[in-house]
Design a protein around this motif. Structure first.
Motif, PDB file in Angstrom:
ATOM      1  N   GLY A 187     -83.086 -18.704  -9.891  1.00 15.51           N
ATOM      2  CA  GLY A 187     -82.191 -17.592  -9.518  1.00 15.51           C
ATOM      3  C   GLY A 187     -82.684 -16.098  -9.235  1.00 15.51           C
ATOM      4  O   GLY A 187     -82.315 -15.608  -8.262  1.00 15.51           O
ATOM      5  N   LEU A 188     -83.818 -15.973  -9.917  1.00 14.97           N
ATOM      6  CA  LEU A 188     -84.579 -14.711  -9.538  1.00 14.97           C
ATOM      7  C   LEU A 188     -85.217 -14.658  -8.165  1.00 14.97           C
ATOM      8  O   LEU A 188     -85.221 -13.467  -7.725  1.00 14.97           O
ATOM      9  N   VAL A 189     -85.952 -15.753  -8.141  1.00 14.31           N
ATOM     10  CA  VAL A 189     -86.592 -15.729  -6.637  1.00 14.31           C
ATOM     11  C   VAL A 189     -85.777 -15.687  -5.672  1.00 14.31           C
ATOM     12  O   VAL A 189     -85.848 -14.943  -4.657  1.00 14.31           O
ATOM     13  N   THR A 190     -84.574 -16.219  -5.714  1.00 14.47           N
ATOM     14  CA  THR A 190     -83.550 -16.163  -4.643  1.00 14.47           C
ATOM     15  C   THR A 190     -83.026 -14.789  -4.505  1.00 14.47           C
ATOM     16  O   THR A 190     -83.284 -14.249  -3.145  1.00 14.47           O
ATOM     17  N   ALA A 191     -82.802 -14.304  -5.624  1.00 14.16           N
ATOM     18  CA  ALA A 191     -82.442 -12.829  -5.526  1.00 14.16           C
ATOM     19  C   ALA A 191     -83.243 -11.807  -4.994  1.00 14.16           C
ATOM     20  O   ALA A 191     -82.835 -10.984  -4.219  1.00 14.16           O
ATOM     21  N   LEU A 192     -84.513 -12.139  -5.457  1.00 10.86           N
ATOM     22  CA  LEU A 192     -85.628 -11.231  -4.837  1.00 10.86           C
ATOM     23  C   LEU A 192     -85.912 -11.202  -3.490  1.00 10.86           C
ATOM     24  O   LEU A 192     -85.921  -9.965  -2.590  1.00 10.86           O
ATOM     25  N   LEU A 193     -86.109 -12.381  -3.071  1.00 14.69           N
ATOM     26  CA  LEU A 193     -86.269 -12.633  -1.573  1.00 14.69           C
ATOM     27  C   LEU A 193     -85.279 -12.128  -0.675  1.00 14.69           C
ATOM     28  O   LEU A 193     -85.602 -11.600   0.476  1.00 14.69           O
ATOM     29  N   GLU A 194     -84.029 -12.126  -0.938  1.00 15.27           N
ATOM     30  CA  GLU A 194     -82.872 -11.779  -0.432  1.00 15.27           C
ATOM     31  C   GLU A 194     -83.049 -10.033  -0.319  1.00 15.27           C
ATOM     32  O   GLU A 194     -82.437  -9.423   0.908  1.00 15.27           O
ATOM     33  N   ARG A 195     -83.822  -9.424  -1.174  1.00 21.20           N
ATOM     34  CA  ARG A 195     -83.855  -8.023  -1.173  1.00 21.20           C
ATOM     35  C   ARG A 195     -85.178  -7.438  -0.275  1.00 21.20           C
ATOM     36  O   ARG A 195     -85.488  -6.343  -0.440  1.00 21.20           O
ATOM     37  N   LEU A 196     -86.023  -8.276   0.318  1.00 17.61           N
ATOM     38  CA  LEU A 196     -87.019  -7.869   0.651  1.00 17.61           C
ATOM     39  C   LEU A 196     -87.295  -8.390   2.214  1.00 17.61           C
ATOM     40  O   LEU A 196     -87.990  -8.880   2.824  1.00 17.61           O
ATOM     41  N   ALA A 218     -96.076 -15.006   0.973  1.00 16.39           N
ATOM     42  CA  ALA A 218     -97.027 -16.226   0.806  1.00 16.39           C
ATOM     43  C   ALA A 218     -96.192 -17.387   0.445  1.00 16.39           C
ATOM     44  O   ALA A 218     -95.299 -17.165  -0.302  1.00 16.39           O
ATOM     45  N   PRO A 219     -96.882 -18.609   0.425  1.00 10.70           N
ATOM     46  CA  PRO A 219     -96.379 -19.610  -0.214  1.00 10.70           C
ATOM     47  C   PRO A 219     -96.047 -19.219  -1.715  1.00 10.70           C
ATOM     48  O   PRO A 219     -96.941 -18.695  -2.336  1.00 10.70           O
ATOM     49  N   LEU A 220     -94.912 -19.711  -2.166  1.00 14.88           N
ATOM     50  CA  LEU A 220     -94.568 -19.548  -3.608  1.00 14.88           C
ATOM     51  C   LEU A 220     -95.604 -20.411  -4.542  1.00 14.88           C
ATOM     52  O   LEU A 220     -95.610 -21.411  -3.958  1.00 14.88           O
ATOM     53  N   GLN A 269     -79.716  -7.399 -10.998  1.00  9.62           N
ATOM     54  CA  GLN A 269     -80.144  -6.237 -11.718  1.00  9.62           C
ATOM     55  C   GLN A 269     -81.739  -6.299 -11.770  1.00  9.62           C
ATOM     56  O   GLN A 269     -82.190  -5.215 -11.160  1.00  9.62           O
ATOM     57  N   ALA A 270     -82.210  -7.460 -12.167  1.00 11.48           N
ATOM     58  CA  ALA A 270     -83.690  -7.381 -12.122  1.00 11.48           C
ATOM     59  C   ALA A 270     -84.092  -7.493 -10.829  1.00 11.48           C
ATOM     60  O   ALA A 270     -85.245  -6.699 -10.404  1.00 11.48           O
ATOM     61  N   ALA A 271     -83.654  -8.017  -9.881  1.00  6.80           N
ATOM     62  CA  ALA A 271     -84.164  -8.050  -8.382  1.00  6.80           C
ATOM     63  C   ALA A 271     -83.896  -6.705  -7.732  1.00  6.80           C
ATOM     64  O   ALA A 271     -84.947  -6.405  -6.944  1.00  6.80           O
ATOM     65  N   ASP A 272     -83.124  -6.184  -7.979  1.00  6.38           N
ATOM     66  CA  ASP A 272     -82.924  -4.607  -7.495  1.00  6.38           C
ATOM     67  C   ASP A 272     -84.068  -3.853  -7.797  1.00  6.38           C
ATOM     68  O   ASP A 272     -84.501  -3.065  -7.255  1.00  6.38           O
TER      69      ASP A 272
END
Length: 251
Positions: free
Chosen positions: A128-137, A143-145, A217-220
């Motif tokens: 969930g956090l990886v998805t939210a973070l990549l959407e904000r970049l 690089a490959p996860l 919140q964390a991804a922001d």
């Protein structure tokens, strides 16, 4: 202005119930003679068992892959050969296993998902956090996860350098507590290389909705820190989180 704390309590009701409902901490547990009530003692033992289980639960790479369909994922291991060694030798968890090869590139960012001290936190919150973070970049090359077994935070420095990334973000299972066995932490380092120290990192901790930070919140926060780190060319104590201390509407 009235609040729940001002509401009158019917005779015989527990006056501490409202406070206990407002926190995950163990407060106003009561007593039975000179000891805790049996129910509170059993709750404590169950929480302690959950924390121990979280530490020793194996990381399940198949589960993480299934939660992140379409994401290129590379697995690595630290120099700790097993869980017992990992817990006894933190230094080995900061080093890549001998012979590890990673595809070197020229990415802006490397993302490492590490089991840390709570693989359970990775299973429940990393995707969930990886998805939210990549959407904000947008505009960042990534690089490959990397999914890391028996890993400490500093393993991300070796991974980031091997991948040729300008920054690394490590999502790692945090040390379980008696009220939080599934907390995920995020560590950001600009210019990753072995030898970086903790003062050169930024941390966002307690990602565990609904009781901790939500994924948005964390991804922001992490995305904002990454942008500031890129402008400054550094991370850690020289980089401050200027975002709100609490999400809108809190308090």
């Amino acid at each position: 202005m009235s609040s729940a704390l001002d509401a009158p309590l019917p005779p015989g009701d527990d006056p501490w119930a409202v406070l206990r409902a407002a926190t995950r901490a163990r407060v106003a547990l009561g007593r039975a003679g000179d000891a805790l009530p049996t129910a509170r003692e059993l709750e404590f033992r169950a929480a302690h068992a959950a924390a121990r289980d979280a530490v020793h639960q194996p990381l399940d790479p198949a589960l993480v892959r299934a939660q992140l369909p379409g994401v290129e994922l590379v697995e690595v291991h630290s120099a700790a050969p097993d869980r017992a060694t990992y817990l006894q030798r933190p230094d080995l968890g900061r080093q890549l296993a001998e012979g590890t090869e990673l595809p070197r590139g020229d990415a802006d960012l490397a993302v490492v998902v590490a089991d840390g001290l709570s693989p359970r936190a990775v299973h429940e919150h990393a995707a969930g956090l990886v998805t939210a973070l990549l959407e904000r970049l947008p505009g960042w090359t990534v690089a490959p996860l990397v999914l890391a077994h028996q890993a400490r935070v500093a393993l991300g420095d070796a991974v980031g350098e091997a991948l040729g990334a300008r920054a690394v973000v490590v999502l790692i299972g945090e040390r379980p507590g008696l009220s939080s066995a599934d907390s995920l932490g995020v560590y950001l380092t600009w210019g990753p290389r072995p030898g970086r120290v903790d003062s050169e990192r930024n941390c966002v901790s307690n990602v565990r909705p609904p009781h901790g930070l939500s994924y948005p919140q964390a991804a922001d926060t992490v995305a904002a820190l990454l942008g500031a780190a890129r402008e400054l060319g550094a991370s850690g104590v020289v980089l401050k989180d200027e975002g709100p201390a609490l999400p809108a509407g809190a308090g």
